[in-house]
Enzyme design. Structure first.
Site, PDB file in Angstrom:
ATOM      1  CD  GLU A   1     -13.016  23.573  10.150  1.00  0.00           C
ATOM      2  OE1 GLU A   1     -13.066  22.388  10.541  1.00  0.00           O
ATOM      3  OE2 GLU A   1     -12.711  24.513  10.890  1.00  0.00           O
TER       4      GLU A   1
ATOM      5  CD  GLU B   1     -15.210  17.042  15.398  1.00  0.00           C
ATOM      6  OE1 GLU B   1     -15.803  17.851  16.132  1.00  0.00           O
ATOM      7  OE2 GLU B   1     -14.065  17.233  14.960  1.00  0.00           O
TER       8      GLU B   1
ATOM      9  NE  ARG C   1     -11.505  20.373  18.818  1.00  0.00           N
ATOM     10  CZ  ARG C   1     -12.540  20.481  19.654  1.00  0.00           C
ATOM     11  NH1 ARG C   1     -12.729  19.581  20.609  1.00  0.00           N
ATOM     12  NH2 ARG C   1     -13.390  21.469  19.561  1.00  0.00           N
TER      13      ARG C   1
ATOM     14  CG  PHE D   1     -15.980  12.744   6.533  1.00  0.00           C
ATOM     15  CD1 PHE D   1     -16.861  12.251   7.488  1.00  0.00           C
ATOM     16  CD2 PHE D   1     -16.183  12.396   5.212  1.00  0.00           C
ATOM     17  CE1 PHE D   1     -17.913  11.415   7.126  1.00  0.00           C
ATOM     18  CE2 PHE D   1     -17.238  11.562   4.842  1.00  0.00           C
ATOM     19  CZ  PHE D   1     -18.102  11.067   5.802  1.00  0.00           C
TER      20      PHE D   1
ATOM     21  CB  ALA E   1     -16.166  22.437  16.317  1.00  0.00           C
TER      22      ALA E   1
END
Ligand code: MTE
Ligand code: HPA
Ligand code: MOS
Length: 775
Positions: free
Chosen positions: A250, A730, A328, A246, A527
């Site tokens: 990362e 996402e 973002r 989730f 992403a």
């Protein structure tokens, strides 16, 4: 419980993956998952004599380390060694974007839970016992826990970023309505079922193999090499699958893998480090809380003319991925709306919390919550339904985003109007109105939530992947890519691609572990782009092999290459089955010394972004959708239920319908959790209070909506997506934002004096107070 209509649209327009495959395909892992046979880091067979490690972390959020006494811990029987920054042969630095994060604290601690040392012992139990024997003295320094405090003190991670379109200042002057306000959205705990962990095993010649629960094997490899001061080729990182990531793995899977590797390097013995839940919750970062201010200007006919916002991102004590996440937020600040004059600014505020990190949506949800709040506020003040303003401003073909990309193949209006029609909005709204007229202690609320989410890493150079495909001489196939399976079903999609191109059954295909020695220099699986990037590379590799095999077949069958196709494990000439089977063809290729291995590289075309101008075309495409959420609140208690969430979603042309539906449902519930019940709490001293599942409530089976309906929008699809099947990981999380506004509308139905507050999550406590608060 979840009602899902049969999918007529997708049934009739198949062209990419064969029909039976795409509809019947189950997640590859479902069989081993339910039998408890799926392997995670903790299931790796460990070498005899393996040591176990536990992290000693800071018991204060900010301070100077005056002294640490390890003597009692070191004296405990079974303790091998305690490692600190002094044992780092290379750099004591793990920051990916900005080098501002030590692996182990040196003289100062910057957050509660910051790693200081690694205790390695014969068992985890002994290591834990030893941890309790460490005495540390810290001189307190002032603690910042909120973004606002950080801003006031000038404490930032990096320079602010700002996007602009048109002339906002001038445009506000001409607006008929202007409203201003502030919003807050809290963090969110990833709560992957498998906690962070790694297993490091020394090999010959100082090489180390690391099994890690990471979304980014290359980041782990690179960082181990840097910390150990050795070359990357000496480190092999292997990932079978994750029990969820989730975004939380990362970047933040890295430190544990580095620590295990460091200990293995020094001790020349295998070392296993797996955080328990408490340690994981305390030491790792979460979704970024945002404190934001907005100003929105509209014309009389409810067009949004101008929008201005300042986002204060609570980044925590180090950069981690915060700068990319902040970026973002700006990309998604106007969500599904076209606004001609926009000025957005984001400040990454340095605080004394664990470094906050990637979380499904990657800053996008935080940006979208603010524009939805601004629109709800404007609607409330003007006295029109929120959806009237939403609908009047939906993005259209060839509109310009604030970052310069021209919107193409836009489905914003399509999904919106399809949702209205398919779900009969008049009837839905009428039912809510009637219910509210007839009930005093229960009220219903309904809200629309459109989404527009850009697909690609916003950092253009990260958008590439490779696939290594072997056809073995018996006709079976092995596929390696950079894709990390974390429950999202990417391995199943890779298998479908190969099965489709080779036209062989999925039983003949194996998806290998994700390993840096087979596929190198990779971007993380993130992403929502994993299937697109790795899938396109897999497709290229498989196609290249088929082209090669067709030549072999044409020679063997004395037919023209262009007439040859591979179908159902046989060679066809002009659509007529020949005697040559797939397996025979592969053997013949071997005898002719034709390579049965292919390595393909895919890099997303067309995308670019110029940070000096803050303009460009960063996204391969966008994903669209519209959700309608209905809730019922109990006005005596402040508790609530979600009656239904009805969604029209832009899958493109889904290649794996069951998997994609699972992604939409899962993301939706995770979004609702963020907006309504998951409440991260730190005290003033920076200590995590919501440090267990008794104090941090996540949605369970009783709190999910009673019905979730997801209908695919009718669309042409987009060639930038793998087989026109759009990224799905996402985007649907942001449908959950609708839950906040549905609750708000129910509150308004009960309390006409409700003073609109935009402070998420909207917990039952907050609902109760809002119901009875006069102003
Ligand atoms: N689904 C499951 N079951 N588990 C996960 O960890 N991660 C999400 C999403 N869906 C996740 C998930 C996040 S944050 C991303 S970016 C994407 O999956 C990553 O996978 P994809 O690129 O293949 O969509
Ligand atoms: N999304 C998710 N993860 C990322 C991104 C992004 O845009 N950029 C870097 N890591
Ligand atoms: Mo997802 S937040 O991009 O790992």
């Amino acid at each position: 419980m979840h009602k899902n209509k049969p999918n007529k649209v997708l049934d009739t327009k198949l062209d990419a993956v064969s029909k039976s495959l795409k509809q019947s395909i189950k997640n590859l892992d479902s069989y081993t998952h339910v039998r408890g046979e799926s392997l995670y880091v903790d299931d790796v067979n460990i070498r005899q004599g393996t040591f176990h490690a536990v992290v000693f972390d800071s018991p204060k959020a900010h301070g100077k380390i005056k002294s640490i006494d390890y003597s009692k811990a070191e004296a405990l029987e079974g303790v091998q060694r305690i490692f600190t920054y002094k044992d780092v042969p290379g750099e004591n630095e793990i920051g990916g974007i900005i080098p501002d994060e030590p692996l182990f604290a040196e003289d100062e601690v910057h957050f509660w839970g910051m790693p200081i040392a690694l205790i390695v012992a014969e068992s985890e139990f002994i290591a834990r016992k030893a941890r309790d024997l460490i005495d540390i003295e810290i001189e307190d320094l002032s603690v910042i826990t909120t973004a606002k405090e950080a801003k006031a003190k000038g404490s930032f991670i990096n320079a602010p970023r700002s996007f602009s379109l048109g002339d906002t200042e001038k445009a506000f002057v001409d607006c008929d309505y202007v409203f201003e306000g502030e919003t807050f959205s809290n963090g969110q705990e990833h709560l992957y079922i498998e906690a962070q962990g790694a297993y490091a095993e020394p090999q010959e010649n100082g090489n180390i193999k690391v099994t890690s629960s990471t979304q980014g094997p290359t980041a782990v490899q690179k960082t181990i090499a840097k910390v150990l001061g050795i070359a990357m080729h000496k480190i092999e990182v292997d990932v079978t699958r994750l029990g969820g990531g989730f975004g939380g793995k990362e970047d933040q899977a890295t430190p544990w893998a580095v620590m295990a590797a460091l200990a293995a390097h020094h001790l020349n013995q295998s070392v296993k480090l797996i955080l328990n839940r408490h340690d994981d919750l305390r030491m790792t970062g979460k979704r970024h809380p945002y404190e934001s201010t907005y100003k929105i200007g509209l014309s009389k006919d409810l067009k949004i003319i101008a929008y201005q916002t300042e986002f204060l991102q609570n980044s925590g004590a180090a950069a981690d991925l915060s700068p990319a996440i902040a970026e973002r937020t700006l990309f998604h600040a106007t969500n599904s709306y076209y606004i001609p004059n926009v000025t957005t600014k984001v400040l990454s505020c340095k605080t004394n919390l664990p470094p906050n990190t990637a979380f499904r949506g990657f800053g996008g949800p935080q940006g979208m919550f603010v524009i939805e709040s601004a629109i709800a506020k404007a609607a409330h003040e003007i006295g029109v339904p929120t959806r009237t303003i939403q609908e009047a401003n939906l993005l259209d073909e060839n509109d310009t985003f604030s970052y310069g990309q021209i919107a193409k193949k836009v489905e914003a209006k399509n999904t919106w109007h399809s949702a209205k029609n398919i779900f009969n909005i008049e009837a839905l709204e009428q039912a809510v109105e009637t219910f509210n007229k007839n009930n005093t202690s229960f009220k219903k609320g309904i809200a629309f939530m459109p989404i527009t989410f850009g697909i690609s890493f916003t950092n253009t150079p990260m958008n590439h992947a490779r696939a290594l495909v072997h056809i073995y001489l018996d006709g079976s196939v092995g596929i390696s890519t950079a894709a990390v399976e974390m429950g999202q079903g990417v391995n199943t999609k890779m298998m479908q691609i190969a099965a489709d191109v080779f036209s062989i059954p999925i039983e003949k295909i194996k998806i290998e572990t994700t390993n840096t020695t087979r596929v190198a220099n990779t971007s993380p699986s993130a992403a929502s782009s994993t299937a697109d990037l790795n899938g396109k590379a897999t497709l290229m590799a498989c196609n290249a092999l088929v082209e090669r095999l067709k030549i072999v077949a044409s020679e063997d069958l004395k037919a023209s290459v262009k007439d040859i196709t591979l179908k159902e494990e046989s060679v066809y000439i002009n659509n007529k089955k020949s005697a040559l089977t797939w397996t025979e063809l592969v053997s013949k290729a071997m005898l002719k010394r034709v390579a049965l291995t292919e390595n393909a590289h895919y890099a997303t075309p067309e995308i670019h972004f110029d940070k000096t101008k803050e303009k460009g075309h960063p996204f391969a495409y966008h994903v669209y959708g519209t959700a309608i959420t209905t809730t019922t609140i109990d006005c005596m208690r402040g508790t609530y239920e979600f009656d239904s969430v009805k969604i029209v979603h832009d899958y493109g042309k889904s290649m794996s319908e069951g998997i994609d539906l699972g992604q939409v449902e899962g993301a939706l519930i995770q979004g609702i959790g963020w907006m309504t019940m998951e409440e991260i709490a730190y005290n003033k001293d920076g200590r995590l209070l919501s440090n267990a599942l008794s104090t941090y409530k996540v949605p369970d089976i009783f709190s999910v909506p009673k019905t979730v309906e997801v209908i695919p929008v009718e669309t042409e699809g987009n060639d930038m997506a793998i087989l026109k099947s759009k990224a799905v990981g996402e985007p649907p999380l942001m449908y959950g934002i609708g839950a906040y506004f549905a609750l708000q509308n129910a509150i308004k139905a009960f309390n006409p004096n409700y003073n609109m507050q935009f402070n998420a999550p909207m917990t039952p406590e907050k609902v109760l107070m809002s119901l009875y608060r006069k102003a």
